[in-house]
Design a protein around this motif. Sequence first.
Motif, PDB file in Angstrom:
ATOM      1  N   GLU A   1       1.038  -1.199   0.166  1.00  0.00           N
ATOM      2  CA  GLU A   1       0.165  -0.031  -0.016  1.00  0.00           C
ATOM      3  C   GLU A   1       0.940   1.299   0.039  1.00  0.00           C
ATOM      4  OE1 GLU A   1      -4.113  -1.128   2.097  1.00  0.00           O
ATOM      5  OE2 GLU A   1      -2.445  -1.073   3.711  1.00  0.00           O
ATOM      6  N   VAL A   2       2.046   1.258   0.825  1.00  0.00           N
ATOM      7  CA  VAL A   2       2.791   2.494   1.039  1.00  0.00           C
ATOM      8  C   VAL A   2       3.393   2.349  -0.443  1.00  0.00           C
ATOM      9  CG1 VAL A   2       4.718   3.317   2.129  1.00  0.00           C
ATOM     10  CG2 VAL A   2       3.153   2.095   3.394  1.00  0.00           C
ATOM     11  N   LYS A   3       3.799   1.556  -1.245  1.00  0.00           N
ATOM     12  CA  LYS A   3       4.572   1.569  -2.401  1.00  0.00           C
ATOM     13  C   LYS A   3       3.550   2.026  -3.430  1.00  0.00           C
ATOM     14  CE  LYS A   3       6.521  -1.382  -5.885  1.00  0.00           C
ATOM     15  NZ  LYS A   3       6.789  -2.730  -6.591  1.00  0.00           N
ATOM     16  N   GLU A   4       2.311   1.673  -3.314  1.00  0.00           N
ATOM     17  CA  GLU A   4       1.316   2.104  -4.244  1.00  0.00           C
ATOM     18  C   GLU A   4       0.850   3.883  -4.311  1.00  0.00           C
ATOM     19  OE1 GLU A   4      -2.104  -0.460  -3.240  1.00  0.00           O
ATOM     20  OE2 GLU A   4      -1.207  -1.866  -4.785  1.00  0.00           O
ATOM     21  N   LEU A   5       0.858   4.093  -3.094  1.00  0.00           N
ATOM     22  CA  LEU A   5       0.844   5.630  -2.762  1.00  0.00           C
ATOM     23  C   LEU A   5       1.950   6.318  -3.040  1.00  0.00           C
ATOM     24  CD1 LEU A   5      -0.354   5.682   0.906  1.00  0.00           C
ATOM     25  CD2 LEU A   5      -1.581   6.081  -1.119  1.00  0.00           C
ATOM     26  N   PHE A   6       3.127   6.056  -3.366  1.00  0.00           N
ATOM     27  CA  PHE A   6       4.421   6.562  -3.922  1.00  0.00           C
ATOM     28  C   PHE A   6       4.183   6.576  -5.227  1.00  0.00           C
ATOM     29  CE2 PHE A   6       6.660   6.234   0.382  1.00  0.00           C
ATOM     30  CZ  PHE A   6       7.134   7.276   0.260  1.00  0.00           C
ATOM     31  N   VAL A   7       3.877   5.471  -5.827  1.00  0.00           N
ATOM     32  CA  VAL A   7       3.776   5.342  -7.331  1.00  0.00           C
ATOM     33  C   VAL A   7       2.472   5.917  -7.920  1.00  0.00           C
ATOM     34  CG1 VAL A   7       3.340   3.813  -9.415  1.00  0.00           C
ATOM     35  CG2 VAL A   7       4.835   3.041  -7.391  1.00  0.00           C
ATOM     36  N   ASP A   8       1.362   6.027  -7.123  1.00  0.00           N
ATOM     37  CA  ASP A   8       0.042   6.669  -7.749  1.00  0.00           C
ATOM     38  C   ASP A   8      -0.135   8.017  -7.597  1.00  0.00           C
ATOM     39  OD1 ASP A   8      -0.794   3.842  -8.434  1.00  0.00           O
ATOM     40  OD2 ASP A   8      -2.033   3.840  -6.659  1.00  0.00           O
ATOM     41  N   CYS A   9       0.666   8.695  -6.341  1.00  0.00           N
ATOM     42  CA  CYS A   9       0.724  10.155  -6.189  1.00  0.00           C
ATOM     43  C   CYS A   9       1.872  10.862  -6.969  1.00  0.00           C
ATOM     44  CB  CYS A   9       0.722  10.204  -4.610  1.00  0.00           C
ATOM     45  SG  CYS A   9      -1.099   9.590  -4.024  1.00  0.00           S
ATOM     46  N   PHE A  10       2.781   9.861  -7.583  1.00  0.00           N
ATOM     47  CA  PHE A  10       3.861  10.694  -8.003  1.00  0.00           C
ATOM     48  C   PHE A  10       3.672  11.785  -8.900  1.00  0.00           C
ATOM     49  CE2 PHE A  10       7.277  11.360 -10.932  1.00  0.00           C
ATOM     50  CZ  PHE A  10       8.373  11.809  -9.974  1.00  0.00           C
ATOM     51  N   PRO A  11       2.611  11.442  -9.960  1.00  0.00           N
ATOM     52  CA  PRO A  11       2.456  12.450 -10.968  1.00  0.00           C
ATOM     53  C   PRO A  11       1.901  13.582 -10.093  1.00  0.00           C
ATOM     54  CG  PRO A  11       1.727  10.290 -11.709  1.00  0.00           C
ATOM     55  CD  PRO A  11       2.052  10.176 -10.274  1.00  0.00           C
ATOM     56  N   ALA A  12       0.969  13.616  -8.961  1.00  0.00           N
ATOM     57  CA  ALA A  12       0.465  14.732  -8.396  1.00  0.00           C
ATOM     58  C   ALA A  12       1.461  15.649  -7.702  1.00  0.00           C
ATOM     59  CB  ALA A  12      -0.491  14.403  -7.467  1.00  0.00           C
TER      60      ALA A  12
ATOM     61  N   LEU B   1     -10.417  13.174 -11.421  1.00  0.00           N
ATOM     62  CA  LEU B   1     -10.727  12.188 -12.625  1.00  0.00           C
ATOM     63  C   LEU B   1      -9.443  11.116 -12.910  1.00  0.00           C
ATOM     64  CD1 LEU B   1     -12.413  14.436 -12.999  1.00  0.00           C
ATOM     65  CD2 LEU B   1     -11.869  14.464 -15.539  1.00  0.00           C
ATOM     66  N   ARG B   2      -8.487  11.113 -12.079  1.00  0.00           N
ATOM     67  CA  ARG B   2      -7.419  10.231 -12.049  1.00  0.00           C
ATOM     68  C   ARG B   2      -6.450  10.463 -13.346  1.00  0.00           C
ATOM     69  NH1 ARG B   2      -8.269  10.323  -7.363  1.00  0.00           N
ATOM     70  NH2 ARG B   2      -8.640   8.527  -5.891  1.00  0.00           N
ATOM     71  N   TYR B   3      -6.401  11.716 -13.900  1.00  0.00           N
ATOM     72  CA  TYR B   3      -5.571  11.873 -14.972  1.00  0.00           C
ATOM     73  C   TYR B   3      -4.441  12.916 -14.484  1.00  0.00           C
ATOM     74  CZ  TYR B   3      -8.949  10.135 -18.607  1.00  0.00           C
ATOM     75  OH  TYR B   3      -9.085   9.350 -19.420  1.00  0.00           O
ATOM     76  N   GLN B   4      -3.848  12.663 -13.022  1.00  0.00           N
ATOM     77  CA  GLN B   4      -3.170  13.686 -12.494  1.00  0.00           C
ATOM     78  C   GLN B   4      -1.804  13.671 -13.253  1.00  0.00           C
ATOM     79  OE1 GLN B   4      -4.551  11.211 -10.916  1.00  0.00           O
ATOM     80  NE2 GLN B   4      -3.018  10.085  -9.311  1.00  0.00           N
ATOM     81  N   SER B   5      -1.441  12.470 -13.788  1.00  0.00           N
ATOM     82  CA  SER B   5      -0.245  12.260 -14.615  1.00  0.00           C
ATOM     83  C   SER B   5      -0.069  13.497 -16.015  1.00  0.00           C
ATOM     84  CB  SER B   5       0.028  10.826 -15.372  1.00  0.00           C
ATOM     85  OG  SER B   5      -0.997  10.562 -15.986  1.00  0.00           O
ATOM     86  N   ALA B   6      -1.368  13.890 -16.489  1.00  0.00           N
ATOM     87  CA  ALA B   6      -1.353  14.646 -17.318  1.00  0.00           C
ATOM     88  C   ALA B   6      -0.940  16.203 -16.922  1.00  0.00           C
ATOM     89  CB  ALA B   6      -2.725  14.730 -17.861  1.00  0.00           C
ATOM     90  N   ALA B   7      -1.022  16.337 -15.673  1.00  0.00           N
ATOM     91  CA  ALA B   7      -0.495  17.548 -15.164  1.00  0.00           C
ATOM     92  C   ALA B   7       0.741  17.838 -15.180  1.00  0.00           C
ATOM     93  CB  ALA B   7      -1.184  18.078 -13.810  1.00  0.00           C
ATOM     94  N   THR B   8       1.492  16.594 -15.059  1.00  0.00           N
ATOM     95  CA  THR B   8       3.026  16.667 -14.801  1.00  0.00           C
ATOM     96  C   THR B   8       3.728  17.424 -16.063  1.00  0.00           C
ATOM     97  OG1 THR B   8       3.102  14.556 -13.613  1.00  0.00           O
ATOM     98  CG2 THR B   8       5.323  15.489 -14.443  1.00  0.00           C
ATOM     99  N   LEU B   9       3.433  17.101 -17.123  1.00  0.00           N
ATOM    100  CA  LEU B   9       3.966  17.647 -18.473  1.00  0.00           C
ATOM    101  C   LEU B   9       3.565  19.090 -18.614  1.00  0.00           C
ATOM    102  CD1 LEU B   9       5.266  17.330 -21.215  1.00  0.00           C
ATOM    103  CD2 LEU B   9       3.378  17.017 -22.007  1.00  0.00           C
ATOM    104  N   ILE B  10       2.128  19.413 -17.937  1.00  0.00           N
ATOM    105  CA  ILE B  10       1.844  20.932 -18.042  1.00  0.00           C
ATOM    106  C   ILE B  10       2.743  21.691 -17.212  1.00  0.00           C
ATOM    107  CG2 ILE B  10      -0.248  22.450 -17.534  1.00  0.00           C
ATOM    108  CD1 ILE B  10      -2.126  20.148 -18.303  1.00  0.00           C
ATOM    109  N   TYR B  11       2.885  20.989 -15.856  1.00  0.00           N
ATOM    110  CA  TYR B  11       3.596  22.073 -15.116  1.00  0.00           C
ATOM    111  C   TYR B  11       5.368  22.131 -15.341  1.00  0.00           C
ATOM    112  CZ  TYR B  11       0.118  22.277 -11.254  1.00  0.00           C
ATOM    113  OH  TYR B  11      -0.970  22.702 -10.545  1.00  0.00           O
ATOM    114  N   LEU B  12       5.770  21.048 -16.201  1.00  0.00           N
ATOM    115  CA  LEU B  12       7.073  20.916 -16.652  1.00  0.00           C
ATOM    116  C   LEU B  12       7.345  22.080 -17.621  1.00  0.00           C
ATOM    117  CD1 LEU B  12       9.876  19.344 -16.232  1.00  0.00           C
ATOM    118  CD2 LEU B  12       9.055  18.002 -18.186  1.00  0.00           C
ATOM    119  N   VAL B  13       6.226  22.200 -18.618  1.00  0.00           N
ATOM    120  CA  VAL B  13       6.533  23.406 -19.500  1.00  0.00           C
ATOM    121  C   VAL B  13       6.421  24.642 -18.674  1.00  0.00           C
ATOM    122  CG1 VAL B  13       5.226  24.395 -21.218  1.00  0.00           C
ATOM    123  CG2 VAL B  13       5.474  21.981 -21.361  1.00  0.00           C
TER     124      VAL B  13
END
Length: 481
Positions: free
Chosen positions: A274-285, A421-433
């Motif tokens: 579970e701890v591992k999943e939190l690190f992986v799932d929330c990394f994009p956020a 919406l669980r599309y937080q990974s899409a925000a990473t590229l936006i913030y990077l730009v």
Amino acid sequence: MLKRRKADGREAGRGGVRGAGEPWGTTAGAAGAAGAGVRPERHEHRARQLAEHWWNRLIEAVYDRSFSEQTELYASSQGTLDYVLNTIGQGAWGVLFPLLTVVATQLAGAEDAGMFTMAFVTATMLMYIGNYGVRTFQVSDLEENESFSAYVIQRVVTCALMMGVGYLYCRARGYSGPMYAICLAVFTYRMVDALADVYEGRLQQVDKLYLAGISMGIRSVLAVVVFTVLLFVTRSLQVASVAMAVCAVASFFVVTLPLTLFETPKSRAPELVEVKELFVDCFPAFAGVFLYALIDNVPKFVMEGSLSYDNQTYFNAIYFCSNSILMMAGLVYKPQIVRLSTIWADRGRRARFDLVIVGMLALVAVIVAVMLVFTGLIGVPLNGLLYATDFERFRTQSYLMVVAGGLAAGADFLFQILTVLRYQSAATLIYLVGFGVALVLSFALVRTLGFDGAVWAYLVSHVVLFCLFVARYVVIRVKSR
């Protein structure tokens, strides 16, 4: 507000221990219950009643050697109370930095206050490491797929990482003496904020957001009072900062931690996966919010290398108007995250979901318009009074920062929506730009235009960020029809 829950027979078997569901501010107690038998008189001051009631409850928990199995006293789904107390708590947290900056300026001068504000800016950015972008994910975990214990373990790890990065940052910047001491103290304060956030998120998850507001409000108010008193007495920013950190630690162990354990169901045992999943799932956020913190603060860091520290004080003074818009918008939509998750889960109600998005962005536009009027009539002269300098020279810059604040609030809201919406990974590229734009503009404009360049870099970066988030949400909604 009261709620009863069976307490596994403890009340029946121990004299002097409070029964389930007793009213707020009252306690039962016989002399033998480790000090839990103090009953406030009927006409005692309400604040004293609340303090004694809380102290008795803590004593009972220590006596029972269990916090999580104590009787819940406060109900969920409080509606208006959630908004009122959460608004008070969030408001106290939001005005903490501005108030401390004003106090530091008045009692220590603009130059030293600039050092303190730089430490606080860095600490707030580091806090994003501690939070790891988990709060929205946590409160929208309606089925509790991850145990609360796993959330806590993950948060302890990220808070330790936060402090480690903070220490390395101080070494890399070559801080020593007063600046080093102030930084470590303020970093500790913000670390407590990050640690408390997972417990306050648990309260929100079980629909007791008003209790989370109380926890945040107490910690913030105590910090302002302690910092102000110690700085007034000692005229030492180091002493005041350390006292503020100690106060935060104390409030966490006396209020936040026991309140959460008292008023939420006991968590199941955590699993390492579970701890591992939190690190992986929330990394994009996490990547998104951390990059946003960099976007928000790049002009300030570039200024530190090019301009005197008093410019930090003045920049943050007009930045607070911008940040207040973000805070006010958050007070509206953050309590609704659980509800928005429910609406999105029902495909038949997604048209209503779109209306919520449009309505929230329209509200942000109204807030910006009101804040522009306020800044012109009151904000500029008020800043001049608070910071003992002429802010008329910063009038145009103040207006630009207000507009930037509206764009920041809109972008942050859309980021939260992408997380729901669980599309937080899409925000990473936006913030990077956005970070790339902020970095280039800050170095180019601060070194050529000075203070004005920092303001323009901040504004243009948020224009880019907001436009990218709007475009991304539209694409997601088109694909989800």
